[in-house]
Design an enzyme around this catalytic site. Structure first.
Site, PDB file in Angstrom:
ATOM      1  N   HIS A 171       0.831  -1.206   0.000  1.00  0.00           N
ATOM      2  CA  HIS A 171       0.000   0.000   0.000  1.00  0.00           C
ATOM      3  C   HIS A 171       0.861   1.249   0.000  1.00  0.00           C
ATOM      4  O   HIS A 171       0.405   2.333  -0.357  1.00  0.00           O
ATOM      5  CB  HIS A 171      -0.937  -0.004   1.220  1.00  0.00           C
ATOM      6  N   ARG A 172       2.087   1.120   0.465  1.00  0.00           N
ATOM      7  CA  ARG A 172       3.059   2.206   0.393  1.00  0.00           C
ATOM      8  C   ARG A 172       4.335   1.605  -0.189  1.00  0.00           C
ATOM      9  O   ARG A 172       4.681   0.465   0.119  1.00  0.00           O
ATOM     10  CB  ARG A 172       3.415   2.711   1.792  1.00  0.00           C
ATOM     11  N   LYS A 194       9.820  -2.287   3.050  1.00  0.00           N
ATOM     12  CA  LYS A 194      11.002  -2.129   3.899  1.00  0.00           C
ATOM     13  C   LYS A 194      11.101  -3.266   4.894  1.00  0.00           C
ATOM     14  O   LYS A 194      10.091  -3.725   5.443  1.00  0.00           O
ATOM     15  CB  LYS A 194      10.835  -0.800   4.669  1.00  0.00           C
ATOM     16  N   LYS A 229       4.608  -2.558  12.028  1.00  0.00           N
ATOM     17  CA  LYS A 229       5.565  -1.665  12.662  1.00  0.00           C
ATOM     18  C   LYS A 229       5.595  -0.311  11.960  1.00  0.00           C
ATOM     19  O   LYS A 229       5.527   0.733  12.591  1.00  0.00           O
ATOM     20  CB  LYS A 229       6.929  -2.342  12.503  1.00  0.00           C
ATOM     21  N   ASP A 249       4.175   5.486  11.820  1.00  0.00           N
ATOM     22  CA  ASP A 249       3.918   6.359  10.671  1.00  0.00           C
ATOM     23  C   ASP A 249       5.101   6.487   9.727  1.00  0.00           C
ATOM     24  O   ASP A 249       5.484   7.604   9.340  1.00  0.00           O
ATOM     25  CB  ASP A 249       3.503   7.761  11.155  1.00  0.00           C
ATOM     26  N   LYS A 282      10.583  -8.583   4.191  1.00  0.00           N
ATOM     27  CA  LYS A 282      11.699  -9.194   4.927  1.00  0.00           C
ATOM     28  C   LYS A 282      12.399 -10.196   4.019  1.00  0.00           C
ATOM     29  O   LYS A 282      11.755 -10.810   3.162  1.00  0.00           O
ATOM     30  CB  LYS A 282      11.176  -9.933   6.166  1.00  0.00           C
ATOM     31  N   SER A 319      15.761   4.091   9.782  1.00  0.00           N
ATOM     32  CA  SER A 319      16.018   3.670   8.395  1.00  0.00           C
ATOM     33  C   SER A 319      15.300   4.622   7.429  1.00  0.00           C
ATOM     34  O   SER A 319      15.815   4.973   6.368  1.00  0.00           O
ATOM     35  CB  SER A 319      15.487   2.260   8.154  1.00  0.00           C
TER      36      SER A 319
HETATM   37  N1  GLU Z   1      15.544  -5.510  10.848  1.00  0.00           N
HETATM   38  C1  GLU Z   1      14.956  -4.408  11.510  1.00  0.00           C
HETATM   39  C2  GLU Z   1      13.568  -4.730  12.013  1.00  0.00           C
HETATM   40  O1  GLU Z   1      13.212  -5.869  12.182  1.00  0.00           O
HETATM   41  C3  GLU Z   1      15.044  -3.121  10.701  1.00  0.00           C
HETATM   42  C4  GLU Z   1      14.224  -3.020   9.479  1.00  0.00           C
HETATM   43  C5  GLU Z   1      14.577  -1.793   8.629  1.00  0.00           C
HETATM   44  O2  GLU Z   1      15.209  -0.875   9.123  1.00  0.00           O
HETATM   45  O3  GLU Z   1      14.187  -1.823   7.472  1.00  0.00           O
HETATM   46  O4  GLU Z   1      12.816  -3.852  12.349  1.00  0.00           O
END
Ligand code: GLU
Length: 472
Positions: A69-70, A74, A98, A103, A110, A366
């Site tokens: 959706h975005r 990440k 998360k 936000d 992953k 990040s």
């Molecule tokens: N591996 C980290 C997590 O589980 C960081 C993820 C990130 O910064 O993209 O939140």
């Protein structure tokens, strides 16, 4: 374990889905939404050959894209011999929730590579990581606009710069190549404070919780945050930075464990010394202070006020949940408590600050690193001296209209332009505090017993809104 128990044991992904279902029921969200939200949009599985010491080895890796959706999506990249698709999918879902909670305008993803990093030299790891990156890039998965990895268990900043380098070799025309990964070393486009971010975020989450006497009262906890005794399971990047951050605030860490054992010291462990020791020796075994104990699991059961699981998923399950003595649990790891163990802890009225909130500081910073990369400028570079000069003028103006002296300390803080790390830490603090306040509001609005259901509720509602507005 009895057959009955083992049959009922959920996989990591099923545990995460059970938390979603539970929140959907308690918050009366439509079941259709639950179906959309739970589905992992795509998972790519790769098998690729690499020649190591003259012999071909086949490596297996995954990248799961949970929500789109975005964009970009990440999430970290995990290197572990035990990784499997279920785990990668579960972790990608946690990333979606998360990001929504703090936000961060990213979807969740992953990756995983089935490998024991310590079996390979640095040079070999570089070859393997770059090959994995090229395989993902060629399939259109990886790019600063589509999907951006970061370090996780078994990976580190150096590997992120290898990823950038491999991506750049395929897309030299992409001016934003530096933002194809975050958590990079400072010399290669990293941002100050990213390495410490998850740990600092865990600290901020705890600190914010202790600022709410109405919540503390529900769990018979007092607000005297500095007096609390903490046990941390795991001493990798997240565990050690959480320990350091808490310790700088004067909080006593009485127990720390890693794979080979644990250190216990009822008077508090000297964290800087322990970090230095581990950097030198590669282990905490043999640390001169405190008592060393071979069984690391005991760090979960020690008599402490706050327990911080900072290692892997399913550390606390139905079989060991009754041994927990802590009065508060803060989840620095992803998925450390199973669904059934979580229900037992709720029955015992032990509050839990859940992973999808407590460890979101990493992905928040990040996000800042990604912005820094695509804007090609260090945060604070344009306005730092301007702020300093303004501060100096304010001090001079005050000096002219009064004969009272401003203290040196006040002058220093007025005449101070924020550096990159100050901006990062202030953004991190704000995100963690705001997110807790939203979670608390949701918890009280729906008369929920725990923060996890409230946190999932917030994430699901944000995802729902965004899916419905965009069209499914
Ligand atoms: N591996 C980290 C997590 O589980 C960081 C993820 C990130 O910064 O993209 O939140």
């Amino acid at each position: 374990m009895t057959k009955k128990n083992s049959e009922k044991r959920k996989t990591f992904r099923q545990n995460v889905e059970a938390f979603v279902d539970d929140a959907i029921i308690k918050l009366k969200i439509s079941e259709d939404i639950s179906k959309i939200i739970k589905a992992c949009r795509s998972v790519i599985q790769l098998k690729f050959p690499v020649k190591i010491k003259g012999k071909i080895q086949i490596f297996r890796g995954w990248r799961a894209i949970h929500s789109t959706h975005r964009l970009p999506t990440k999430g970290g990249l995990r290197f572990s011999p035990d990784i499997n698709q279920d785990e990668v999918e579960a972790l990608s879902a946690l990333m979606s929730y998360k990001c929504a909670i703090v936000d961060v305008p990213f979807g969740g993803a992953k990756g995983g590579l089935k490998i024991k990093p310590s079996n390979f030299s640095d040079n070999e790891l570089e070859i393997i990581t770059k090959k994995f990156t090229r395989e993902l890039t060629r399939r259109g998965t990886l790019s600063p606009a589509r999907d951006v990895p970061a370090p996780d268990v078994g990976t580190n900043p150096k590997m992120m710069s290898w990823i950038c380098d491999a991506y750049k070799s395929l897309h030299p025309e992409d001016i934003n190549w530096m933002s194809v990964a975050t958590g990079k070393p400072l010399e290669h486009g990293g941002i100050r404070g990213r390495l410490q971010a998850t740990g600092r975020g865990v600290h901020q989450a705890m600190k914010e919780f202790f600022r709410h006497p109405d919540e503390l009262k529900k769990y018979k906890l007092d607000a005297n945050y500095e007096n609390k005794k903490v046990s941390i399971q795991g001493f990798g990047n997240v565990g050690s930075n959480t320990a350091r951050s808490l310790n700088e605030d004067g909080i006593k860490i009485i127990c720390i464990s890693e794979r080979e054992g644990m250190i216990f010291d009822k008077n508090g462990i000297n964290i800087s010394n322990l970090i230095e020791y581990k950097e030198k020796k590669g282990t905490i075994n043999g640390f001169p202070d405190g008592n060393f104990e071979k069984n690391p699991d005991k760090s979960l059961y020690v008599n402490c006020d706050i327990l911080i699981p900072a290692a892997l998923e399913n550390a606390i399950v139905l079989q060991n949940v009754n041994k927990i003595k802590a009065k508060l649990i803060v989840e620095a790891a992803n998925g450390p408590i199973s669904f059934r163990a979580n229900s037992e802890l709720i029955k015992k009225n032990i509050p839990i600050l859940p992973d999808i909130y407590a460890n979101a500081g990493g992905v928040f910073v990040s996000y800042m690193e990604w912005i820094r990369g695509i804007s090609h400028i260090r945060l604070g570079r344009m306005n730092r001296r301007y702020e300093e000069n303004r501060g100096r003028e304010i001090v001079e103006a005050i000096n002219q209209i009064t004969d009272k002296k401003i203290s040196k300390k006040s002058i220093q803080s007025i005449v101070y332009g924020a550096k990159e790390e100050d901006i990062v830490n202030s953004g991190l603090e704000d995100s963690m505090r705001t997110a807790f306040q939203e979670i608390k509001t949701m918890k009280n609005k729906f008369k929920l017993k725990d923060y996890r259901t409230a946190a999932y509720g917030i994430a699901i509602k944000k995802l729902e809104k965004s899916y419905l507005e965009l069209g499914l």
